[in-house]
Enzyme design. Structure first.
Site, PDB file in Angstrom:
ATOM      1  N   ARG A 289       0.862  -1.184   0.000  1.00 36.26           N
ATOM      2  CA  ARG A 289       0.000   0.000   0.000  1.00 36.26           C
ATOM      3  C   ARG A 289       0.896   1.230   0.000  1.00 36.26           C
ATOM      4  O   ARG A 289       1.538   1.533   1.000  1.00 36.26           O
ATOM      5  CB  ARG A 289      -0.867  -0.054   1.281  1.00 36.26           C
ATOM      6  CG  ARG A 289      -2.014   0.918   1.314  1.00 36.26           C
ATOM      7  CD  ARG A 289      -2.557   1.045   2.739  1.00 36.26           C
ATOM      8  NE  ARG A 289      -1.666   1.846   3.564  1.00 36.26           N
ATOM      9  CZ  ARG A 289      -1.433   1.651   4.862  1.00 36.26           C
ATOM     10  NH1 ARG A 289      -2.009   0.679   5.518  1.00 36.26           N
ATOM     11  NH2 ARG A 289      -0.608   2.453   5.529  1.00 36.26           N
ATOM     12  N   HIS A 293      -3.198   4.463   5.063  1.00 34.37           N
ATOM     13  CA  HIS A 293      -4.390   3.600   5.092  1.00 34.37           C
ATOM     14  C   HIS A 293      -5.598   4.304   4.452  1.00 34.37           C
ATOM     15  O   HIS A 293      -6.283   3.750   3.605  1.00 34.37           O
ATOM     16  CB  HIS A 293      -4.701   3.220   6.545  1.00 34.37           C
ATOM     17  CG  HIS A 293      -5.959   2.448   6.713  1.00 34.37           C
ATOM     18  ND1 HIS A 293      -6.094   1.149   6.269  1.00 34.37           N
ATOM     19  CD2 HIS A 293      -7.156   2.790   7.256  1.00 34.37           C
ATOM     20  CE1 HIS A 293      -7.321   0.718   6.544  1.00 34.37           C
ATOM     21  NE2 HIS A 293      -7.988   1.693   7.139  1.00 34.37           N
ATOM     22  N   TYR A 302       4.513   4.960  11.441  1.00 33.56           N
ATOM     23  CA  TYR A 302       4.778   3.531  11.662  1.00 33.56           C
ATOM     24  C   TYR A 302       5.583   2.854  10.548  1.00 33.56           C
ATOM     25  O   TYR A 302       5.817   1.658  10.595  1.00 33.56           O
ATOM     26  CB  TYR A 302       3.464   2.767  11.910  1.00 33.56           C
ATOM     27  CG  TYR A 302       2.407   2.946  10.828  1.00 33.56           C
ATOM     28  CD1 TYR A 302       2.436   2.184   9.665  1.00 33.56           C
ATOM     29  CD2 TYR A 302       1.385   3.886  10.973  1.00 33.56           C
ATOM     30  CE1 TYR A 302       1.474   2.338   8.686  1.00 33.56           C
ATOM     31  CE2 TYR A 302       0.408   4.052  10.005  1.00 33.56           C
ATOM     32  CZ  TYR A 302       0.456   3.268   8.860  1.00 33.56           C
ATOM     33  OH  TYR A 302      -0.491   3.435   7.883  1.00 33.56           O
TER      34      TYR A 302
HETATM   35  C1  LIG Z   1     -14.493  -6.219  12.217  1.00 35.02           C
HETATM   36  C2  LIG Z   1     -13.634  -4.993  12.094  1.00 35.02           C
HETATM   37  N1  LIG Z   1     -12.638  -4.779  12.977  1.00 35.02           N
HETATM   38  C3  LIG Z   1     -11.863  -3.683  12.883  1.00 35.02           C
HETATM   39  C4  LIG Z   1     -12.085  -2.761  11.884  1.00 35.02           C
HETATM   40  C5  LIG Z   1     -11.204  -1.518  11.781  1.00 35.02           C
HETATM   41  N2  LIG Z   1     -10.338  -1.606  10.599  1.00 35.02           N
HETATM   42  C6  LIG Z   1     -10.662  -0.997   9.435  1.00 35.02           C
HETATM   43  S1  LIG Z   1      -9.543  -1.277   8.238  1.00 35.02           S
HETATM   44  C7  LIG Z   1      -8.571  -2.204   9.261  1.00 35.02           C
HETATM   45  C8  LIG Z   1      -7.302  -2.812   8.752  1.00 35.02           C
HETATM   46  C9  LIG Z   1      -7.519  -3.901   7.756  1.00 35.02           C
HETATM   47  O1  LIG Z   1      -6.313  -4.281   7.180  1.00 35.02           O
HETATM   48  P1  LIG Z   1      -6.218  -5.277   5.958  1.00 35.02           P
HETATM   49  O2  LIG Z   1      -7.188  -6.389   6.125  1.00 35.02           O
HETATM   50  O3  LIG Z   1      -4.809  -5.636   5.794  1.00 35.02           O
HETATM   51  O4  LIG Z   1      -6.751  -4.431   4.713  1.00 35.02           O
HETATM   52  P2  LIG Z   1      -6.136  -3.106   4.060  1.00 35.02           P
HETATM   53  O5  LIG Z   1      -6.785  -1.939   4.759  1.00 35.02           O
HETATM   54  O6  LIG Z   1      -4.670  -3.125   4.240  1.00 35.02           O
HETATM   55  O7  LIG Z   1      -6.546  -3.157   2.636  1.00 35.02           O
HETATM   56  C10 LIG Z   1      -9.137  -2.278  10.544  1.00 35.02           C
HETATM   57  C11 LIG Z   1      -8.541  -2.990  11.682  1.00 35.02           C
HETATM   58  C12 LIG Z   1     -13.142  -3.006  10.988  1.00 35.02           C
HETATM   59  N3  LIG Z   1     -13.415  -2.192   9.973  1.00 35.02           N
HETATM   60  N4  LIG Z   1     -13.891  -4.137  11.096  1.00 35.02           N
END
Ligand SMILES: Cc1ncc(C[n+]2csc(CCOP(=O)(O)OP(=O)(O)O)c2C)c(N)n1
Ligand SMILES: [Mg+2]
Length: 396
Positions: A289, A293, A302
């Site tokens: 990425r 985020h 980080y």
């Molecule tokens: C069930 C749940 N827990 C926590 C969150 C908060 N949250 C949003 S995005 C994220 C990170 C997800 O990372 P990843 O699966 O690697 O996807 P990326 O954002 O890197 O595409 C988190 C913890 C959420 N949206 N849903």
């Protein structure tokens, strides 16, 4: 039906004794049940990071040149869309935007591997994939603008709403794919999922259901190294996220997610596997990425710039362009034409997103349930009364 990928491997023998030993071994050693399920030891790669082709592979034939030229076109437009969407957050036109810059090969490769009749189950990160699928970018961004539940018609576009609750799309995809197969259709469902979300229960429940009931789902993990600020090293101790398939009896592969040729080749095979009635397939794409985020995140807190720079050198768009130019599939004029088309696309999006939307606050209560609950009816009435009072005050 037994596991589709279990294969007998002929023993390599040189002497009569070795033949006897080998035949004894064959008769006593049980076949390895994980054979054919595990991913390759190294991610599949067909282009090196500079765009130079690597030796061809029989297991992953290179997609046709026309498909790669179309992939390039969509990746360039997708990247321009992504830049435009980020700019729209700064202008207050979008509430939030999760960029997928750097993940263009994955976003577009997934779409190109599917038919229009197949289903896509995206997360919040997949806006680029959806516009690449031909959805109206304004409709795709409606959710991120915050003024409606989902801007497009999921049934008409065979594209589920973008999921923010992590991994929930994995069970939706399993259910839909099972239903389609049950009704005799050869639809495939592709569920996008992030590295972090493979730690969620819904991922495991979805893939297990799909495996047991042989639902035609491709679980496509974009391992972009981070779940917001949590790096992969704090996410899993698995040798690769693709190894998560074997525990469920699901064949899996890992691919260089910044190699567009390899991504399309691997996903094409995964989709064919699912469509042929062999059940789900798991693909992990190693990517990165490039942006924070979302626009609301500060990634410098980080990760360091050197890491980001190292991934800049593996840019998927430049890599494909270099390869296609060297092959004579693209020339200067074709590259310029695609760039001009991308600019037009962004200008149209800008103009349409600059129009102030008219939103009825009462629509907030629509589509929550097919039949609204008494509480919703009450809350709706409360909002209606407050709006009417505010209007009267304004008139006074
Ligand atoms: C069930 C749940 N827990 C926590 C969150 C908060 N949250 C949003 S995005 C994220 C990170 C997800 O990372 P990843 O699966 O690697 O996807 P990326 O954002 O890197 O595409 C988190 C913890 C959420 N949206 N849903
Ligand atoms: Mg991630």
């Amino acid at each position: 039906m037994g596991p589709p990928h279990v294969q007998e491997v002929p023993a390599v023998t040189t002497t009569p004794q070795a033949v006897r030993r080998a035949s004894t071994r064959r008769s006593t050693a049980p076949p390895d049940p994980a054979r054919g399920l595990l991913p390759a030891a190294e991610p599949v790669r067909l282009l090196d990071p500079t765009g130079t082709p690597l030796p061809a592979r029989a297991d992953y034939p290179e997609p046709p040149a026309e498909a790669l030229a179309e992939m390039y076109r969509r990746m360039v437009i997708g990247r321009r869309f992504d830049v435009q969407a980020t700019a729209l957050t700064k202008q207050g036109r979008l509430a939030v935007y999760p960029s997928s810059r750097g993940q263009e090969a994955c976003q577009v490769g997934a779409v190109l591997a599917l038919r229009e009749t197949d289903w896509v189950f995206p997360t919040y990160r997949e806006s680029m994939a959806l516009v690449s699928r031909g959805l109206d970018p304004v409709e795709v961004l409606t959710l991120l603008r915050g003024d409606w539940h989902c801007g497009y018609d999921p049934a008409a576009r065979r594209t589920a709403p973008q999921c923010t609750p992590l991994a929930t799309q994995c069970v939706h995809a399993a259910g839909l794919a099972y239903g389609e197969a049950y009704q005799g259709r050869d639809t495939v469902a592709l569920a996008f999922i992030g590295d972090g979300a493979t730690s969620e229960g819904d991922f495991h429940e979805g893939i297990n259901f799909a495996a047991v009931f042989r639902a035609p789902v491709v679980y496509f993990v974009q391992n972009n190294r981070y779940a917001i600020s949590v790096p992969l090293s704090r996410q899993t101790a698995a040798p690769s996220l693709a190894y998560k398939g074997v525990g469920y009896g699901v064949p899996s592969e890992q691919v260089d997610g910044n190699d567009p040729v390899a991504v399309l080749a691997v996903l094409t095979r995964a989709v064919a596997h699912a469509r042929a009635g062999n059940g789900p397939f798991l693909v992990e794409a190693h990517t990165y990425r490039m942006e924070p985020h979302t626009n609301a995140d500060d990634a410098t807190r980080y990760r360091d710039g050197a890491e980001v720079d190292a991934w800049r050198d593996r840019d998927p768009v430049a890599r494909l362009e270099t390869y296609l130019r060297a092959r004579g599939v693209l020339d200067e004029a074709a590259v310029a034409a695609v760039a001009a088309e991308a600019e037009e696309y962004a200008a149209d999006l800008r103009a349409r997103m600059n129009a102030q939307p008219t939103v009825d606050p009462l629509s907030l209560f629509d589509h929550v349930y097919a039949e609204p609950t008494p509480q919703l009816v009450e809350q709706r009435e409360q909002v209606r009364a407050e709006l009417a009072a505010a209007e009267q005050e304004g008139d006074a």
